[in-house]
Design a protein around this motif. Structure first.
Motif, PDB file in Angstrom:
ATOM      1  N   ALA A   1     -11.413  62.328 -17.184  1.00 11.74           N
ATOM      2  CA  ALA A   1     -12.173  61.188 -16.664  1.00 11.74           C
ATOM      3  C   ALA A   1     -11.187  60.121 -16.216  1.00 11.74           C
ATOM      4  CB  ALA A   1     -13.130  60.624 -17.704  1.00 11.74           C
ATOM      5  N   LEU A   2     -11.547  59.400 -15.168  1.00 10.84           N
ATOM      6  CA  LEU A   2     -10.723  58.307 -14.653  1.00 10.84           C
ATOM      7  C   LEU A   2     -11.554  57.031 -14.685  1.00 10.84           C
ATOM      8  CD1 LEU A   2      -8.247  57.128 -13.144  1.00 10.84           C
ATOM      9  CD2 LEU A   2      -9.352  57.821 -11.007  1.00 10.84           C
ATOM     10  N   ASN A   3     -11.020  56.005 -15.374  1.00 12.43           N
ATOM     11  CA  ASN A   3     -11.701  54.711 -15.460  1.00 12.43           C
ATOM     12  C   ASN A   3     -10.903  53.666 -14.693  1.00 12.43           C
ATOM     13  OD1 ASN A   3     -12.156  56.205 -18.264  1.00 12.43           O
ATOM     14  ND2 ASN A   3     -13.961  54.982 -17.817  1.00 12.43           N
ATOM     15  N   ARG A   4     -11.630  52.743 -14.048  1.00 16.06           N
ATOM     16  CA  ARG A   4     -10.976  51.710 -13.248  1.00 16.06           C
ATOM     17  C   ARG A   4     -11.517  50.332 -13.603  1.00 16.06           C
ATOM     18  NH1 ARG A   4     -11.084  54.623  -7.296  1.00 16.06           N
ATOM     19  NH2 ARG A   4      -9.185  55.846  -7.536  1.00 16.06           N
TER      20      ARG A   4
ATOM     21  N   VAL B   1     -22.593  59.565 -16.293  1.00 16.41           N
ATOM     22  CA  VAL B   1     -21.640  58.511 -16.633  1.00 16.41           C
ATOM     23  C   VAL B   1     -20.823  58.043 -15.432  1.00 16.41           C
ATOM     24  CG1 VAL B   1     -21.481  59.287 -19.019  1.00 16.41           C
ATOM     25  CG2 VAL B   1     -19.876  60.185 -17.340  1.00 16.41           C
ATOM     26  N   GLN B   2     -20.651  58.899 -14.453  1.00 22.21           N
ATOM     27  CA  GLN B   2     -19.827  58.502 -13.307  1.00 22.21           C
ATOM     28  C   GLN B   2     -20.463  57.318 -12.589  1.00 22.21           C
ATOM     29  OE1 GLN B   2     -17.968  61.577 -11.134  1.00 22.21           O
ATOM     30  NE2 GLN B   2     -17.725  60.402  -9.250  1.00 22.21           N
TER      31      GLN B   2
ATOM     32  N   HIS C   1     -13.749  49.207 -17.081  1.00 22.99           N
ATOM     33  CA  HIS C   1     -13.524  50.644 -17.300  1.00 22.99           C
ATOM     34  C   HIS C   1     -14.659  51.484 -16.703  1.00 22.99           C
ATOM     35  CE1 HIS C   1     -10.222  49.524 -19.921  1.00 22.99           C
ATOM     36  NE2 HIS C   1     -11.046  48.711 -20.572  1.00 22.99           N
ATOM     37  N   VAL C   2     -14.884  51.287 -15.411  1.00 22.86           N
ATOM     38  CA  VAL C   2     -15.931  52.049 -14.725  1.00 22.86           C
ATOM     39  C   VAL C   2     -15.456  53.482 -14.522  1.00 22.86           C
ATOM     40  CG1 VAL C   2     -17.264  52.258 -12.586  1.00 22.86           C
ATOM     41  CG2 VAL C   2     -16.798  49.992 -13.566  1.00 22.86           C
ATOM     42  N   TYR C   3     -16.315  54.430 -14.797  1.00 20.48           N
ATOM     43  CA  TYR C   3     -15.981  55.839 -14.576  1.00 20.48           C
ATOM     44  C   TYR C   3     -15.909  56.115 -13.070  1.00 20.48           C
ATOM     45  CZ  TYR C   3     -16.623  57.295 -19.448  1.00 20.48           C
ATOM     46  OH  TYR C   3     -16.496  57.475 -20.803  1.00 20.48           O
ATOM     47  N   ALA C   4     -14.684  56.260 -12.566  1.00 24.42           N
ATOM     48  CA  ALA C   4     -14.503  56.549 -11.141  1.00 24.42           C
ATOM     49  C   ALA C   4     -14.513  58.046 -10.869  1.00 24.42           C
ATOM     50  CB  ALA C   4     -13.189  55.943 -10.642  1.00 24.42           C
ATOM     51  N   LEU C   5     -14.148  58.836 -11.871  1.00 23.75           N
ATOM     52  CA  LEU C   5     -14.153  60.298 -11.715  1.00 23.75           C
ATOM     53  C   LEU C   5     -14.450  60.933 -13.058  1.00 23.75           C
ATOM     54  CD1 LEU C   5     -11.860  62.595  -9.701  1.00 23.75           C
ATOM     55  CD2 LEU C   5     -12.027  62.980 -12.163  1.00 23.75           C
ATOM     56  N   VAL C   6     -15.299  61.921 -13.037  1.00 24.68           N
ATOM     57  CA  VAL C   6     -15.650  62.679 -14.237  1.00 24.68           C
ATOM     58  C   VAL C   6     -15.720  64.147 -13.847  1.00 24.68           C
ATOM     59  CG1 VAL C   6     -17.401  63.096 -15.994  1.00 24.68           C
ATOM     60  CG2 VAL C   6     -16.954  60.762 -15.222  1.00 24.68           C
ATOM     61  N   ASN C   7     -14.896  64.982 -14.495  1.00 18.54           N
ATOM     62  CA  ASN C   7     -14.984  66.394 -14.136  1.00 18.54           C
ATOM     63  C   ASN C   7     -16.104  67.079 -14.924  1.00 18.54           C
ATOM     64  OD1 ASN C   7     -13.923  66.839 -16.687  1.00 18.54           O
ATOM     65  ND2 ASN C   7     -12.360  68.292 -15.986  1.00 18.54           N
ATOM     66  N   PRO C   8     -16.522  68.271 -14.526  1.00 23.84           N
ATOM     67  CA  PRO C   8     -17.681  68.919 -15.156  1.00 23.84           C
ATOM     68  C   PRO C   8     -17.547  69.095 -16.673  1.00 23.84           C
ATOM     69  CG  PRO C   8     -17.176  69.987 -13.087  1.00 23.84           C
ATOM     70  CD  PRO C   8     -16.055  69.019 -13.336  1.00 23.84           C
ATOM     71  N   ARG C   9     -16.308  69.429 -17.155  1.00 28.53           N
ATOM     72  CA  ARG C   9     -16.141  69.619 -18.594  1.00 28.53           C
ATOM     73  C   ARG C   9     -16.375  68.326 -19.363  1.00 28.53           C
ATOM     74  NH1 ARG C   9     -13.591  74.258 -20.478  1.00 28.53           N
ATOM     75  NH2 ARG C   9     -14.024  73.324 -22.522  1.00 28.53           N
ATOM     76  N   TYR C  10     -15.969  67.194 -18.784  1.00 29.94           N
ATOM     77  CA  TYR C  10     -16.213  65.907 -19.441  1.00 29.94           C
ATOM     78  C   TYR C  10     -17.700  65.583 -19.434  1.00 29.94           C
ATOM     79  CZ  TYR C  10     -15.345  61.052 -20.824  1.00 29.94           C
ATOM     80  OH  TYR C  10     -15.325  59.855 -21.494  1.00 29.94           O
TER      81      TYR C  10
ATOM     82  N   GLN D   1      -7.393  65.114  -1.842  1.00 27.38           N
ATOM     83  CA  GLN D   1      -8.481  66.069  -2.019  1.00 27.38           C
ATOM     84  C   GLN D   1      -8.038  67.260  -2.869  1.00 27.38           C
ATOM     85  OE1 GLN D   1     -11.715  65.630  -0.993  1.00 27.38           O
ATOM     86  NE2 GLN D   1     -12.057  67.399  -2.318  1.00 27.38           N
ATOM     87  N   ARG D   2      -6.782  67.716  -2.683  1.00 31.93           N
ATOM     88  CA  ARG D   2      -6.277  68.829  -3.496  1.00 31.93           C
ATOM     89  C   ARG D   2      -6.199  68.432  -4.967  1.00 31.93           C
ATOM     90  NH1 ARG D   2      -2.958  69.827   1.160  1.00 31.93           N
ATOM     91  NH2 ARG D   2      -1.241  68.587   0.302  1.00 31.93           N
ATOM     92  N   LEU D   3      -5.714  67.201  -5.231  1.00 32.47           N
ATOM     93  CA  LEU D   3      -5.645  66.728  -6.613  1.00 32.47           C
ATOM     94  C   LEU D   3      -7.044  66.623  -7.218  1.00 32.47           C
ATOM     95  CD1 LEU D   3      -4.157  65.565  -9.039  1.00 32.47           C
ATOM     96  CD2 LEU D   3      -4.255  63.316  -7.921  1.00 32.47           C
ATOM     97  N   HIS D   4      -7.975  66.116  -6.422  1.00 31.13           N
ATOM     98  CA  HIS D   4      -9.359  66.008  -6.893  1.00 31.13           C
ATOM     99  C   HIS D   4      -9.914  67.377  -7.259  1.00 31.13           C
ATOM    100  CE1 HIS D   4     -13.766  65.926  -6.316  1.00 31.13           C
ATOM    101  NE2 HIS D   4     -13.692  64.720  -6.863  1.00 31.13           N
ATOM    102  N   ASP D   5      -9.670  68.365  -6.390  1.00 32.06           N
ATOM    103  CA  ASP D   5     -10.177  69.715  -6.653  1.00 32.06           C
ATOM    104  C   ASP D   5      -9.580  70.296  -7.931  1.00 32.06           C
ATOM    105  OD1 ASP D   5     -11.632  69.472  -4.342  1.00 32.06           O
ATOM    106  OD2 ASP D   5     -10.249  70.649  -3.108  1.00 32.06           O
ATOM    107  N   ILE D   6      -8.273  70.033  -8.143  1.00 30.61           N
ATOM    108  CA  ILE D   6      -7.609  70.550  -9.352  1.00 30.61           C
ATOM    109  C   ILE D   6      -8.229  69.930 -10.600  1.00 30.61           C
ATOM    110  CG2 ILE D   6      -5.448  70.536 -10.644  1.00 30.61           C
ATOM    111  CD1 ILE D   6      -3.991  70.782  -7.960  1.00 30.61           C
ATOM    112  N   LEU D   7      -8.423  68.606 -10.578  1.00 30.74           N
ATOM    113  CA  LEU D   7      -8.991  67.921 -11.739  1.00 30.74           C
ATOM    114  C   LEU D   7     -10.411  68.399 -12.030  1.00 30.74           C
ATOM    115  CD1 LEU D   7      -7.749  64.264 -11.110  1.00 30.74           C
ATOM    116  CD2 LEU D   7      -6.812  65.958 -12.700  1.00 30.74           C
TER     117      LEU D   7
END
Length: 215
Positions: free
Chosen positions: A172-175, A197-198, A179-188, A158-164
């Motif tokens: 962005a994290l694709n899996r 896109v997430q 290449h599904v968007y698993a995580l997209v931060n606000p700037r992306y 959770q701390r890593l998620h908050d930092i990202l």
């Protein structure tokens, strides 16, 4: 086996004796009736009767009714339901031991179950009024350490998620092969104000990139 002579002298004696035995027993006794689905598969049990020790251990009345998996859904994950099903279908007595820490219970149980006609009779004891054995205590301590480790790992995740999510850079994290968007931060996400896109594969989220070397 023939009944004892002193029982046959009084027709009511067997029933009265059985009721007394159930009432004074230090062991929990439960009577379950199987429940089948439309394909005749045994999928649950109805709890028809509990003697006083069983009522104390399980926190239920003498004739609770209702499904076993409704009262105690964790019996599925703990292997108890599968054990009951095997005992009923095989018809032979068997033993099962489990450290049950769910559904409002927190004890180590010794269980014996055997089919009787169309019902399953279950006898069980717990350790709530006994000293914890070294093995049980070690098991509990191991489970506590495992739970603490899982909680710490989740806190770090959770701390890593908050930092990202708070980074000024685009992240962005694709899996997977799509290449599904698993995580997209606000700037992306700001790059694509009109779409989400997430959770989407890249080809679906960014169809305008089709045919490019990116893929």
């Amino acid at each position: 086996m023939l009944p004892a002579p002193w029982l046959t002298a009084d027709p009511s004696a067997p029933f009265d004796l059985l009721q007394t035995v159930l009432d004074v027993s230090l062991t929990g006794i439960g009577v379950l009736r199987p429940i089948y689905d439309t394909t005749s598969e045994l999928v649950d049990f109805t709890i028809e009767y509990l003697n006083p020790p069983a009522q104390r251990m399980m926190g239920l009345p003498e004739q609770p009714g209702g499904r076993l998996l409704t009262h105690f859904p964790h019996t599925l994950a703990a292997g108890i339901f599968d054990y009951y099903r095997r005992a009923y279908q095989d018809g032979a007595p068997d033993r099962h031991q489990v450290n049950y820490q769910a559904d409002g219970l927190d004890n180590y149980f010794h269980i014996v179950a055997q089919r009787s006609g169309e019902r399953l009779v279950v006898s069980f004891t717990d350790t709530s009024d006994q000293d914890r054995s070294q093995v049980e205590q070690a098991l509990r301590e191991s489970q506590a350490r495992e739970q603490a480790a899982r909680a710490e790992a989740e806190a770090q995740r959770q701390r890593l998620h908050d930092i990202l999510m708070q980074m000024p850079a685009q992240v962005a994290l694709n899996r997977g092969p799509d290449h599904v968007y698993a995580l997209v931060n606000p700037r992306y996400q700001q790059q694509f104000p009109a779409r989400v896109v997430q959770g989407q594969p890249v080809r679906q989220a960014l169809p305008e990139l089709a045919g490019q070397q990116f893929f």
